[in-house]
Write an enzyme that holds these catalytic residues in place. Sequence first.
Site, PDB file in Angstrom:
ATOM      1  N   PHE A  88     -13.176  17.278  23.601  1.00 34.17           N
ATOM      2  CA  PHE A  88     -13.544  18.364  24.527  1.00 34.17           C
ATOM      3  C   PHE A  88     -12.306  19.199  24.907  1.00 34.17           C
ATOM      4  CE2 PHE A  88     -13.970  18.774  29.359  1.00 34.17           C
ATOM      5  CZ  PHE A  88     -14.461  20.070  29.317  1.00 34.17           C
ATOM      6  N   ALA A 138      -1.128  13.992  28.242  1.00 32.01           N
ATOM      7  CA  ALA A 138      -2.333  14.172  29.055  1.00 32.01           C
ATOM      8  C   ALA A 138      -2.541  12.912  29.886  1.00 32.01           C
ATOM      9  CB  ALA A 138      -3.550  14.414  28.162  1.00 32.01           C
ATOM     10  N   TYR A 176      -8.247   2.030  31.242  1.00 30.63           N
ATOM     11  CA  TYR A 176      -7.914   3.457  31.160  1.00 30.63           C
ATOM     12  C   TYR A 176      -6.758   3.778  32.113  1.00 30.63           C
ATOM     13  CZ  TYR A 176      -8.759   8.563  31.331  1.00 30.63           C
ATOM     14  OH  TYR A 176      -8.647   9.931  31.275  1.00 30.63           O
ATOM     15  N   TYR A 236      11.432   7.809  27.708  1.00 31.08           N
ATOM     16  CA  TYR A 236      11.940   8.616  26.582  1.00 31.08           C
ATOM     17  C   TYR A 236      12.739   9.813  27.097  1.00 31.08           C
ATOM     18  CZ  TYR A 236      10.315   6.528  22.255  1.00 31.08           C
ATOM     19  OH  TYR A 236      10.181   5.709  21.167  1.00 31.08           O
TER      20      TYR A 236
HETATM   21  P1  NAD Z   1     -12.792  13.400  24.569  1.00 32.29           P
HETATM   22  O1  NAD Z   1     -13.316  12.024  24.432  1.00 32.29           O
HETATM   23  O2  NAD Z   1     -13.737  14.544  24.431  1.00 32.29           O
HETATM   24  O3  NAD Z   1     -11.602  13.650  23.536  1.00 32.29           O
HETATM   25  C1  NAD Z   1     -10.691  12.657  23.170  1.00 32.29           C
HETATM   26  C2  NAD Z   1     -10.364  12.832  21.692  1.00 32.29           C
HETATM   27  O4  NAD Z   1      -9.386  11.861  21.309  1.00 32.29           O
HETATM   28  C3  NAD Z   1     -11.584  12.620  20.793  1.00 32.29           C
HETATM   29  O5  NAD Z   1     -11.680  13.660  19.844  1.00 32.29           O
HETATM   30  C4  NAD Z   1     -11.291  11.283  20.128  1.00 32.29           C
HETATM   31  O6  NAD Z   1     -11.911  11.161  18.859  1.00 32.29           O
HETATM   32  C5  NAD Z   1      -9.776  11.294  20.065  1.00 32.29           C
HETATM   33  N1  NAD Z   1      -9.181   9.961  19.951  1.00 32.29           N
HETATM   34  C6  NAD Z   1      -9.391   8.883  20.747  1.00 32.29           C
HETATM   35  N2  NAD Z   1      -8.667   7.834  20.322  1.00 32.29           N
HETATM   36  C7  NAD Z   1      -7.965   8.258  19.234  1.00 32.29           C
HETATM   37  C8  NAD Z   1      -7.039   7.643  18.361  1.00 32.29           C
HETATM   38  N3  NAD Z   1      -6.674   6.357  18.500  1.00 32.29           N
HETATM   39  N4  NAD Z   1      -6.498   8.385  17.359  1.00 32.29           N
HETATM   40  C9  NAD Z   1      -6.845   9.681  17.196  1.00 32.29           C
HETATM   41  N5  NAD Z   1      -7.720  10.316  17.988  1.00 32.29           N
HETATM   42  C10 NAD Z   1      -8.290   9.615  19.006  1.00 32.29           C
HETATM   43  O7  NAD Z   1     -12.057  13.464  25.991  1.00 32.29           O
HETATM   44  P2  NAD Z   1     -11.419  14.700  26.766  1.00 32.29           P
HETATM   45  O8  NAD Z   1     -12.159  14.885  28.023  1.00 32.29           O
HETATM   46  O9  NAD Z   1     -11.241  15.844  25.856  1.00 32.29           O
HETATM   47  O10 NAD Z   1      -9.986  14.105  27.149  1.00 32.29           O
HETATM   48  C11 NAD Z   1      -8.836  14.440  26.413  1.00 32.29           C
HETATM   49  C12 NAD Z   1      -7.608  13.888  27.107  1.00 32.29           C
HETATM   50  O11 NAD Z   1      -7.499  14.415  28.434  1.00 32.29           O
HETATM   51  C13 NAD Z   1      -7.619  12.359  27.239  1.00 32.29           C
HETATM   52  O12 NAD Z   1      -6.315  11.863  27.034  1.00 32.29           O
HETATM   53  C14 NAD Z   1      -8.033  12.134  28.674  1.00 32.29           C
HETATM   54  O13 NAD Z   1      -7.535  10.931  29.188  1.00 32.29           O
HETATM   55  C15 NAD Z   1      -7.414  13.351  29.368  1.00 32.29           C
HETATM   56  N6  NAD Z   1      -8.135  13.685  30.594  1.00 32.29           N
HETATM   57  C16 NAD Z   1      -9.332  14.352  30.547  1.00 32.29           C
HETATM   58  C17 NAD Z   1      -9.997  14.633  31.733  1.00 32.29           C
HETATM   59  C18 NAD Z   1     -11.293  15.403  31.743  1.00 32.29           C
HETATM   60  O14 NAD Z   1     -11.836  15.630  32.827  1.00 32.29           O
HETATM   61  N7  NAD Z   1     -11.817  15.856  30.638  1.00 32.29           N
HETATM   62  C19 NAD Z   1      -9.456  14.224  32.958  1.00 32.29           C
HETATM   63  C20 NAD Z   1      -8.266  13.511  32.953  1.00 32.29           C
HETATM   64  C21 NAD Z   1      -7.597  13.269  31.771  1.00 32.29           C
END
Ligand code: NAD
Length: 322
Positions: free
Chosen positions: A11, A114, A145, A159
């Site tokens: 997303f 992130a 998480y 790092y």
């Molecule tokens: P999402 O699940 O839509 O996207 C995560 C992506 O990471 C997916 O495409 C998944 O296939 C990929 N992925 C997961 N594990 C992987 C791996 N081992 N190797 C390669 N790819 C991998 O989630 P999102 O909402 O887009 O979140 C993205 C980032 O932002 C995450 O790190 C999440 O912790 C952080 N985040 C999001 C929110 C939110 O509200 N959307 C809030 C806080 C933090």
Amino acid sequence: MRVAITGAAGFLGSHLVDRFLAEGCEVVGVDNFITGAPTNLAHLEGHPRFRLVDHDISRPLYLGTKLDGVLHFASPASPVDYLELPIQTLKVGSLGTHNTLGLARKHRARYLLASTSEVYGDPLVHPQPESYWGNVNPVGPRGVYDEAKRFAEAMTMAYHRAHGLDTRIVRIFNTYGTRMRPGDGRVVSNFIVQGLRGEAMTLYGDGSQTRSFCFVEDTVDGIFRLYHSGCIDPVNVGNPDEFTIRELAGLVMKETGSSAGPEFLPLPVDDPAVRRPDIGMARRTLGWSPVTDLREGLRRTVAYFRRLVEEEDVRPRTLGGT
Ligand code: NAD
Ligand code: UDP
């Protein structure tokens, strides 16, 4: 400028790819599609400045082309996802962070992690400033998480201190918008899909818990500004307008035209009672604050989901709770 973005098919990652491409950069997307989908990047097929690498970033990644930046977004992020994928979540937050830091170090590239508001756990300070250390249960189900992200922050700072790596950490608060999976399981996508299908909205607990929802365009703009800032310390990016989950249900009912009553389900273990970012730091150091209010953001998100619901048999995904 060439950047690698892990989680590119997710997303947030897919929107970030669009933003970096729009600014004229080359982008290498990395994803293993565990919670994301190539369809989020289908509009970029044949784009001359974009390529997608299918790779699990919990294993080391060697890229031949020179990188100027690495942005680590890969991780399951919806509670339903990370509770189903506990080990993968811990691995991508720990090993994946180590691997991406190593990649950035090799290329002497800027690094952006992130992180999340979940590092504050079930917060005892409200709203949450970056200086708050949090209230996290390390051995509870959400610990997979929260602790992975806390470790990732510690590793990123190590790092920076030990290797002089140029690092950034963004603590993202609940973000919603287009390209969320209908079955992602987070509250906004669940309520919208339920509303559009004329089904009851599933409220966990009594719905009095609060969240502060940020529209994806605002979040991506905050992240982009942070990447280009000189700010090493973590920065909250989120919308400080706070709503109870019950209020959110009311707003989504209005936007979807639903009249189905709520269905109450058990509150998940360690579900934070309140959450709201203090964005003073982002305002001061990035000149950033969100511009899209929840009603407008929901209108745009509902329009996206309406098409999906009309085209396919999409379903929400709920958490049983214990
Ligand atoms: P999402 O699940 O839509 O996207 C995560 C992506 O990471 C997916 O495409 C998944 O296939 C990929 N992925 C997961 N594990 C992987 C791996 N081992 N190797 C390669 N790819 C991998 O989630 P999102 O909402 O887009 O979140 C993205 C980032 O932002 C995450 O790190 C999440 O912790 C952080 N985040 C999001 C929110 C939110 O509200 N959307 C809030 C806080 C933090
Ligand atoms: N929630 C809910 N119904 C749902 C999904 C979530 O009431 O169908 C609640 C959940 O208990 C939490 C809030 O909505 O209090 C936000 O949940 P989400 O999964 O979106 O993300 P979180 O902020 O908990 O990571």
